[in-house]
Scaffold this motif. Structure first.
Motif, PDB file in Angstrom:
ATOM      1  N   GLY A 102      -2.465  12.741   2.501  1.00 23.97           N
ATOM      2  CA  GLY A 102      -3.209  10.875   2.485  1.00 23.97           C
ATOM      3  C   GLY A 102      -3.398  10.929   1.370  1.00 23.97           C
ATOM      4  N   THR A 103      -4.136  11.054   0.508  1.00 22.99           N
ATOM      5  CA  THR A 103      -4.745   9.971  -0.544  1.00 22.99           C
ATOM      6  C   THR A 103      -3.637   9.742  -1.603  1.00 22.99           C
ATOM      7  OG1 THR A 103      -5.829  12.299  -1.513  1.00 22.99           O
ATOM      8  CG2 THR A 103      -6.567  11.847   0.126  1.00 22.99           C
ATOM      9  N   VAL A 104      -4.500   9.783  -2.157  1.00 24.04           N
ATOM     10  CA  VAL A 104      -3.785   8.312  -3.367  1.00 24.04           C
ATOM     11  C   VAL A 104      -4.737   8.441  -4.599  1.00 24.04           C
ATOM     12  CG1 VAL A 104      -2.525   6.280  -4.664  1.00 24.04           C
ATOM     13  CG2 VAL A 104      -2.176   6.992  -2.553  1.00 24.04           C
ATOM     14  N   TRP A 105      -3.864   8.697  -5.886  1.00 18.13           N
ATOM     15  CA  TRP A 105      -4.689   8.467  -7.689  1.00 18.13           C
ATOM     16  C   TRP A 105      -4.158   7.507  -8.070  1.00 18.13           C
ATOM     17  CZ3 TRP A 105      -8.748  11.013  -9.307  1.00 18.13           C
ATOM     18  CH2 TRP A 105      -9.867  12.411  -8.759  1.00 18.13           C
ATOM     19  N   THR A 106      -4.903   5.944  -8.236  1.00 18.75           N
ATOM     20  CA  THR A 106      -4.669   5.273  -9.737  1.00 18.75           C
ATOM     21  C   THR A 106      -4.830   5.475 -10.308  1.00 18.75           C
ATOM     22  OG1 THR A 106      -6.298   3.738  -8.750  1.00 18.75           O
ATOM     23  CG2 THR A 106      -4.524   4.183  -7.363  1.00 18.75           C
ATOM     24  N   GLU A 166       3.849  -1.369  -6.522  1.00 16.97           N
ATOM     25  CA  GLU A 166       2.002  -1.402  -5.867  1.00 16.97           C
ATOM     26  C   GLU A 166       2.140  -1.068  -5.013  1.00 16.97           C
ATOM     27  OE1 GLU A 166       0.841  -5.242  -6.591  1.00 16.97           O
ATOM     28  OE2 GLU A 166       2.918  -6.429  -7.389  1.00 16.97           O
ATOM     29  N   TYR A 167       2.834  -0.958  -3.978  1.00 16.91           N
ATOM     30  CA  TYR A 167       2.458  -0.724  -2.436  1.00 16.91           C
ATOM     31  C   TYR A 167       2.468   0.714  -1.845  1.00 16.91           C
ATOM     32  CZ  TYR A 167       2.839  -6.321  -2.492  1.00 16.91           C
ATOM     33  OH  TYR A 167       2.960  -7.419  -2.791  1.00 16.91           O
ATOM     34  N   GLY A 168       1.856   0.466  -0.629  1.00 14.42           N
ATOM     35  CA  GLY A 168       1.993   1.767  -0.350  1.00 14.42           C
ATOM     36  C   GLY A 168       1.734   1.858   1.172  1.00 14.42           C
ATOM     37  N   LEU A 169       2.690   2.952   2.406  1.00 13.70           N
ATOM     38  CA  LEU A 169       2.960   2.594   3.452  1.00 13.70           C
ATOM     39  C   LEU A 169       1.730   3.006   3.999  1.00 13.70           C
ATOM     40  CD1 LEU A 169       4.421   1.612   6.131  1.00 13.70           C
ATOM     41  CD2 LEU A 169       6.135   3.318   5.845  1.00 13.70           C
ATOM     42  N   THR A 170       0.944   3.505   4.668  1.00 18.52           N
ATOM     43  CA  THR A 170       0.034   4.498   6.235  1.00 18.52           C
ATOM     44  C   THR A 170       0.828   4.737   7.179  1.00 18.52           C
ATOM     45  OG1 THR A 170      -0.379   3.029   7.542  1.00 18.52           O
ATOM     46  CG2 THR A 170      -1.686   2.643   5.178  1.00 18.52           C
ATOM     47  N   LYS A 171       0.041   5.642   7.565  1.00 17.87           N
ATOM     48  CA  LYS A 171       0.549   6.543   8.507  1.00 17.87           C
ATOM     49  C   LYS A 171       0.803   5.419  10.234  1.00 17.87           C
ATOM     50  CE  LYS A 171       0.667  11.048  11.196  1.00 17.87           C
ATOM     51  NZ  LYS A 171      -0.621  12.455  11.179  1.00 17.87           N
ATOM     52  N   GLY A 231       1.938   2.359  10.024  1.00 12.77           N
ATOM     53  CA  GLY A 231       2.915   1.096   9.757  1.00 12.77           C
ATOM     54  C   GLY A 231       1.854   0.671   9.657  1.00 12.77           C
ATOM     55  N   GLN A 232       0.695   0.348   8.549  1.00 11.37           N
ATOM     56  CA  GLN A 232       0.265  -0.907   7.875  1.00 11.37           C
ATOM     57  C   GLN A 232       0.588  -0.951   6.505  1.00 11.37           C
ATOM     58  OE1 GLN A 232      -3.871   0.001   9.478  1.00 11.37           O
ATOM     59  NE2 GLN A 232      -3.119  -2.218   9.535  1.00 11.37           N
ATOM     60  N   LEU A 233       0.712  -1.675   5.428  1.00  9.37           N
ATOM     61  CA  LEU A 233       1.208  -1.855   4.512  1.00  9.37           C
ATOM     62  C   LEU A 233      -0.532  -2.191   3.469  1.00  9.37           C
ATOM     63  CD1 LEU A 233       3.499  -2.805   1.934  1.00  9.37           C
ATOM     64  CD2 LEU A 233       3.089  -5.193   2.162  1.00  9.37           C
ATOM     65  N   VAL A 234       0.067  -0.942   2.192  1.00  4.69           N
ATOM     66  CA  VAL A 234      -1.759  -1.007   1.675  1.00  4.69           C
ATOM     67  C   VAL A 234      -1.291  -1.777  -0.040  1.00  4.69           C
ATOM     68  CG1 VAL A 234      -3.082   0.050   0.286  1.00  4.69           C
ATOM     69  CG2 VAL A 234      -2.435   0.566   2.975  1.00  4.69           C
ATOM     70  N   ARG A 235      -2.063  -2.400  -0.881  1.00  7.60           N
ATOM     71  CA  ARG A 235      -1.576  -3.306  -1.513  1.00  7.60           C
ATOM     72  C   ARG A 235      -2.693  -2.528  -2.737  1.00  7.60           C
ATOM     73  NH1 ARG A 235      -0.477  -8.743  -4.236  1.00  7.60           N
ATOM     74  NH2 ARG A 235       0.578  -8.912  -6.311  1.00  7.60           N
ATOM     75  N   PHE A 236      -2.772  -1.599  -4.086  1.00  4.40           N
ATOM     76  CA  PHE A 236      -2.886  -0.900  -4.818  1.00  4.40           C
ATOM     77  C   PHE A 236      -3.522  -2.273  -6.692  1.00  4.40           C
ATOM     78  CE2 PHE A 236      -0.295   1.901  -3.413  1.00  4.40           C
ATOM     79  CZ  PHE A 236      -1.627   3.217  -2.721  1.00  4.40           C
ATOM     80  N   SER A 237      -4.558  -2.583  -6.392  1.00  2.00           N
ATOM     81  CA  SER A 237      -5.579  -3.062  -7.235  1.00  2.00           C
ATOM     82  C   SER A 237      -5.850  -2.420  -8.473  1.00  2.00           C
ATOM     83  CB  SER A 237      -5.854  -4.165  -7.405  1.00  2.00           C
ATOM     84  OG  SER A 237      -6.825  -3.908  -6.280  1.00  2.00           O
ATOM     85  N   LEU A 238      -6.730  -2.825  -9.142  1.00  2.00           N
ATOM     86  CA  LEU A 238      -7.039  -1.065 -10.457  1.00  2.00           C
ATOM     87  C   LEU A 238      -8.201  -1.167  -9.866  1.00  2.00           C
ATOM     88  CD1 LEU A 238      -7.408  -3.501 -13.682  1.00  2.00           C
ATOM     89  CD2 LEU A 238      -5.667  -1.400 -12.755  1.00  2.00           C
TER      90      LEU A 238
END
Length: 646
Positions: free
Chosen positions: A44-48, A69-74, A76-83
């Motif tokens: 569930g971790t993400v390398w950006t 640029e988006y991720g979906l959590t387990k 059901g929430q939306l996560v937006r990635f930035s630097l």
């Protein structure tokens, strides 16, 4: 998630170590999704990665899917990635799929990333948006296939959504459906039924598909069930022929996405690779590897009851350091009865001894040793006939053991970790781990306390024993961990040594002067000099009545000078030294000065002046004492002749 991802697990594997393929798999976390340089791991971790190729590990979110640029959590929430960061999009919940700039909720509604609901869609089971055109294709639960652009009305009515594996949005004119049967249907807005222009006739591209996706150029790549990849190119409108790609990368189990002209594919061994259909080149996708583990503790020498912080850091191949919260860390304490992990990120020293802390992360581990001592002196020890005895319950409690005392049976059942020990009053045999062990003497009662021979700790636990004959005490040690037990003689020996030269004051008598005006001229005898641990002392004064009062604490030199100061104490009875009438003594005790009093009497009543002046002539001496605050006494030839007070 773009296109169709067969075999990409949405389940989260709860592990704490990432790495590149072989190491990552050995650690339990693998690369499961890849989007625009972002890499989703199975934990569930993400390398950006930013444009400067600097990488950041985002661990605060349990991500199960990536798209752009988006991720979906387990949950059901939306996560937006930035630097270097990621944030949950406010107000998002219940999301089951993300694609392009749209997301699908569990209730079948479709929304854009700005949080606006697309009212024309309801009861939707599946969505897909082309990354280049962002054209939305939807499939309802009843099987109705629709496209948001180019097509007039529904594209088709399938049996039900349960027949469909994925829907795909191509270019402006095309869309596709992958059925669970293996059939791929391609729809074009130019292929309408001549008899009914509102109805579109799909073309069956293949019936042996395991997955498919459109790339940014509109080419439709199809993964066949035999693990090979074929393509329908978009450059020839109206043609629906599949071509073999330049070369095959091996047995492919899923088409993940398209990135920078290459396909991200999943191979049979579960790893993700970058595959170029033009050159046939197959490349690994870089994932940082853990290279080391750091374990640090604020101090390795602890005191019973103290708490110290523990830091666990994973060191990665991309110069990233990941701090593992103690609550989440895999930290093993060799002897948990000595040291306890606390919720606030510290460890607490519980008892005396040595133990090891081992932190683990995947195949890496680090171990440090910690010693815990008790700095206080334990009482109730006894030195009898050359043998040192230790109190049973206090000592074993300090070592972290549990104790059950049966006074009727006169037994003590002790458990130190996994080691059982049994002692019995009147017996010189201990039972340790089921075996009888002969002691140097019997367990007995001294001054109401059950004690045992100290040598048992050496026999049973390997403790070091150091007898201090000077102070009549014993130090029990486990490496640098120490516990000291004193006898009843120890305190007096320590006290006597601390008193030093002040001990000669004991027994001497003084008469109180201004040291305490409540007890002026009363006789006191020093019956004790009481030291503290900071080099200061109090004198214990005993009055003829038997009452004992202690002075304030002061240094040894200050105590000596105070007793020698006539303003504070007399060394002889003033009533015998100065045989004055009772009327004079009454004035002195009341702190009064009257004419006719002598200088000695004034000094006893008011004390020494702060200043004095004198004039003399014709056989007459006039002397004036100043007591400050405009209080003066004038003497003529040694007798008070004038008093001035404010």
């Amino acid at each position: 998630m773009r296109g169709y991802k067969l075999g990409i697990a949405a389940a989260v594997i709860a592990v704490a170590l990432l790495g590149n393929f072989s190491k990552a798999e050995a650690a339990g976390a693998t690369l499961v999704d890849f989007e625009d340089g972002n890499r989703l791991m199975s934990d569930g971790t993400v390398w950006t990665q930013d444009m400067n190729v600097e990488e950041t590990l985002l661990t605060d979110y349990n991500i199960v899917d990536l798209d752009g640029e988006y991720g979906l959590t387990k949950d059901g929430q939306l996560v937006r990635f930035s630097l270097f960061d990621a944030k949950v999009v406010k107000g998002t919940s219940g999301i089951v799929q993300i694609s392009g700039t749209y997301y699908l909720k569990q209730d079948g509604t479709v929304w854009d990333m700005d949080g606006k609901q697309l009212k024309e869609y309801s009861d939707i089971a599946m969505i897909n948006a082309n990354r280049h055109t962002n054209i939305l294709v939807t499939l309802s639960r009843s099987g109705e296939l629709r496209c948001a652009y180019g097509f007039q009305g529904p594209m088709d009515q399938l049996g039900s959504a349960s027949e469909v594996s994925a829907v795909l949005s191509g270019d402006l004119n095309e869309a596709a459906v992958v059925l669970k049967s293996g059939k791929v249907l391609v729809y074009s807005k130019y292929q309408a039924d001549k008899a009914n222009p509102a109805k579109y006739v799909p073309t069956t591209l293949t019936e042996q598909a395991a997955g498919a996706l459109y790339n940014d150029s509109g080419n439709l790549f199809v993964l066949l069930q035999d693990g090979t990849i074929v393509v329908k190119r978009s450059q020839v409108p109206g043609t629906y022929e599949l071509e073999q790609t330049e070369s095959q990368p091996g047995h492919v189990t899923a088409l993940v996405t398209e990135w920078r002209g290459s396909l991200i594919i999943k191979l049979q061994d579960g790893t993700l690779r970058s595959y170029s259909p033009q050159s046939g080149e197959l490349q690994e996708i870089s994932v940082p590897v853990i290279e080391d583990l750091n374990l640090r503790i604020e101090s390795k020498e602890l005191k019973v009851g103290s708490k110290v912080s523990v830091q666990i850091d994973e060191i990665w191949s991309n110069d990233t350091t990941k701090r593992i919260p103690l609550s989440e860390a895999e930290l093993e304490i060799e002897k948990p009865y000595l040291l306890q992990k606390m919720p606030d990120g510290t460890v607490k020293a519980l008892a005396v001894g040595q133990t090891k802390l081992t932190a683990r992360s995947g195949s890496f581990s680090k171990t440090i040793s910690v010693s815990i001592s008790d700095t206080s002196l334990m009482d109730q020890g006894a030195y009898i006939g050359g043998t040192m005895y230790l109190p049973v319950q206090p000592v074993f409690h300090k070592l972290g053991a549990s104790i059950q005392a049966d006074m009727a049976a006169k037994t003590f059942t002790i458990r130190l970790g996994e080691l059982p020990i049994q002692l019995q009053l009147g017996s010189d045999t201990a039972i340790i781990n089921g075996e009888k062990v002969k002691m140097s003497d019997k367990v007995q009662t001294v001054n109401g306390t059950a004690v045992f021979p100290a040598s048992l700790l050496k026999t049973a636990l390997g403790a070091g024993l150091a007898w201090d004959g000077t102070y009549q005490k014993m130090t029990v040690s486990f490496g640098s961990a120490k516990l000291t037990v004193q006898t009843k003689q120890t305190a007096q020996i320590v006290k006597t040594k601390s008193q030093g030269y002040l001990a000669k004051l004991i027994g001497k008598s003084y008469w109180v002067n201004f040291f305490d005006e409540n007890y002026r001229f009363q006789k006191v005898t020093i019956v004790d000099i009481i030291p503290n641990n900071n080099g200061y002392f109090a004198a214990a004064f005993k009055f003829p009545s038997g009452k004992v009062l202690n002075t304030r604490k002061m240094s040894g030199d200050e105590l000596i000078s105070t007793l020698a100061d006539r303003q504070e104490f007399f060394t002889a009875d003033p009533y015998k030294t100065y045989k004055w009438p009772d009327a004079i003594w009454a004035k002195i005790k009341d702190g009064r000065v009257t004419t006719g009093m002598t200088k000695q009497q004034v000094e006893l009543s008011w004390g020494s002046p702060i200043d004095a002046s004198a004039m003399e002539g014709s056989g007459v001496r006039v002397e004036t004492w100043s007591y400050g605050n405009f209080n003066y006494v004038t003497f003529t030839n040694g007798v008070v002749t004038m008093i001035y007070t404010n």
